[in-house]
Design a protein around this motif. Structure first.
Motif, PDB file in Angstrom:
ATOM      1  N   ARG A 107       0.830  -1.211   0.000  1.00 19.04           N
ATOM      2  CA  ARG A 107       0.000   0.000   0.000  1.00 19.04           C
ATOM      3  C   ARG A 107       0.863   1.260   0.000  1.00 19.04           C
ATOM      4  N   ALA A 110       1.815   2.071  -3.507  1.00 23.79           N
ATOM      5  CA  ALA A 110       0.618   2.551  -4.204  1.00 23.79           C
ATOM      6  C   ALA A 110       0.324   4.002  -3.833  1.00 23.79           C
ATOM      7  N   ASP A 111       0.486   4.319  -2.556  1.00 23.92           N
ATOM      8  CA  ASP A 111       0.256   5.691  -2.099  1.00 23.92           C
ATOM      9  C   ASP A 111       1.227   6.662  -2.757  1.00 23.92           C
ATOM     10  N   VAL A 136       3.866  -2.119  -8.552  1.00 20.16           N
ATOM     11  CA  VAL A 136       3.405  -0.892  -7.883  1.00 20.16           C
ATOM     12  C   VAL A 136       2.084  -0.426  -8.490  1.00 20.16           C
ATOM     13  N   ASN A 139      -0.719  -2.624  -7.254  1.00 13.90           N
ATOM     14  CA  ASN A 139      -1.149  -2.257  -5.904  1.00 13.90           C
ATOM     15  C   ASN A 139      -1.905  -0.934  -5.894  1.00 13.90           C
ATOM     16  N   TYR A 140      -1.527  -0.024  -6.789  1.00 11.23           N
ATOM     17  CA  TYR A 140      -2.295   1.225  -6.924  1.00 11.23           C
ATOM     18  C   TYR A 140      -3.726   0.903  -7.354  1.00 11.23           C
ATOM     19  N   THR A 143      -5.809  -0.503  -4.596  1.00 11.76           N
ATOM     20  CA  THR A 143      -6.150   0.461  -3.543  1.00 11.76           C
ATOM     21  C   THR A 143      -7.061   1.568  -4.032  1.00 11.76           C
ATOM     22  N   TYR A 144      -6.798   2.087  -5.233  1.00 11.67           N
ATOM     23  CA  TYR A 144      -7.477   3.284  -5.713  1.00 11.67           C
ATOM     24  C   TYR A 144      -8.399   3.033  -6.915  1.00 11.67           C
ATOM     25  N   GLY A 233      -6.293  -5.911  -8.021  1.00 11.31           N
ATOM     26  CA  GLY A 233      -5.744  -4.797  -8.789  1.00 11.31           C
ATOM     27  C   GLY A 233      -5.862  -5.012 -10.278  1.00 11.31           C
TER      28      GLY A 233
END
Length: 303
Positions: A107, A110-111, A136, A139-140, A143-144, A233
């Motif tokens: 995470r 990803a952030d 990456v 994971n982005y 998460t988003y 993802g």
């Protein structure tokens, strides 16, 4: 005859002068700044190309930096786009936290990408990830979601950190985590060498080695345990996704990785470069830049 000779000298001087001015303008157009990740890590960001063009965000791989993308940033084919690069945490000019959780928690990476997209103000960028950079992006997406991007390109992309998808190099990876400096540096050199089916020119290779030497030891020890949620993802992505692999990849199992990505997301498109190893964007840069340009134009035309 005298007039012709003088004219040719003048023409060569004028062409040279124009090229120098163009290079100066391109360099002056490039800018660097930082954004801050939610956990406080400073992320170094760079921009080039047309500031009003379609944005492309490049995410480099393990032991790299924004310099990994020099053949894209300096490509005439891509100058009409807004070209955004950044150094991932633990790499290049970005922050290097010492706690293992700053790297093992997917995470966090990803952030960072979300912070770059928000901090740059890029609207619907195409994101391009090399190797770990592809993970990456995954994971982005987990998460988003994909609402704030137009599409993605994975280059030599890590789909999952699974034995069937990653080529085993236990001595190299254990050496990279070694506290003995010689062992550590030799392993990094071996890792960089494995990125290519054919070695690049000496200057490029030395620069990549310098990138590797700058990378955080804490990151190298922890990143192999990075959490990665490919089903949530990559599997849930609805935007266009292109996967580019080199047929001679010595770090990622190209065919099994592509098959796994296709199983997760049947809409993915694959391209295999016969002359490349793990770095098609460097090894067959002209072809990659053309393919990237075609993908970006087709992707953004759908909006």
């Amino acid at each position: 005859m005298i007039f012709s000779t003088v004219f040719n000298h003048w023409r060569r001087w004028l062409v040279g002068f124009v090229l120098i001015v163009a290079c100066m303008l391109a360099q002056s157009a490039a800018q660097s700044y930082t954004v801050t990740a939610p956990d406080g890590v400073s992320i170094s960001v760079q921009e080039a190309g047309d500031p009003d063009g379609q944005p492309i965000v490049f995410v480099h791989g393990l032991l790299g930096s924004h310099l990994s993308w020099d053949k894209q940033i300096n490509s005439p084919e891509l100058q009409r786009y807004r070209l955004i690069t950044y150094d991932m945490r633990g790499h290049g000019m970005s922050g290097q936290p010492e706690r293992a959780g700053a790297y093992s928690d997917g995470r966090r990476w990803a952030d960072d990408l979300a912070a770059v997209i928000a901090g740059s103000g890029a609207q619907q960028p195409v994101v391009v990830g090399w190797s770990l950079g592809a993970a990456v992006i995954t994971n982005y997406l987990a998460t988003y979601g994909d609402q704030k991007i137009a599409g993605a390109v994975y280059v030599g992309g890590v789909i999952e950190l699974a034995a069937g998808q990653i080529v085993s190099h236990p001595r190299v990876y254990s050496g990279m985590a070694s506290p003995d400096l010689k062992t550590h540096l030799d392993a990094e050199r071996a890792f960089v060498g494995l990125c290519f089916a054919r070695p690049p020119d000496a200057v490029t290779f030395q620069r990549l080695l310098a990138n590797a030497a700058m990378a955080s030891e804490h990151m190298q020890n922890a990143v192999q345990k990075m959490s990665l949620d490919a089903p949530k993802g990559l599997g849930a992505m609805h935007k266009p996704l292109l996967l580019v692999y080199g047929a001679g990849d010595a770090l990622v199992q190209a065919e099994p990785s592509f098959k796994r990505a296709k199983a997760l997301n049947p809409g993915v498109i694959g391209k295999f470069y016969p002359e490349s190893g793990h770095s098609p964007f460097l090894e067959e840069a002209d072809r990659f830049n053309r393919d990237l340009s075609t993908f970006v134009d087709a992707t953004t035309a759908r909006r």
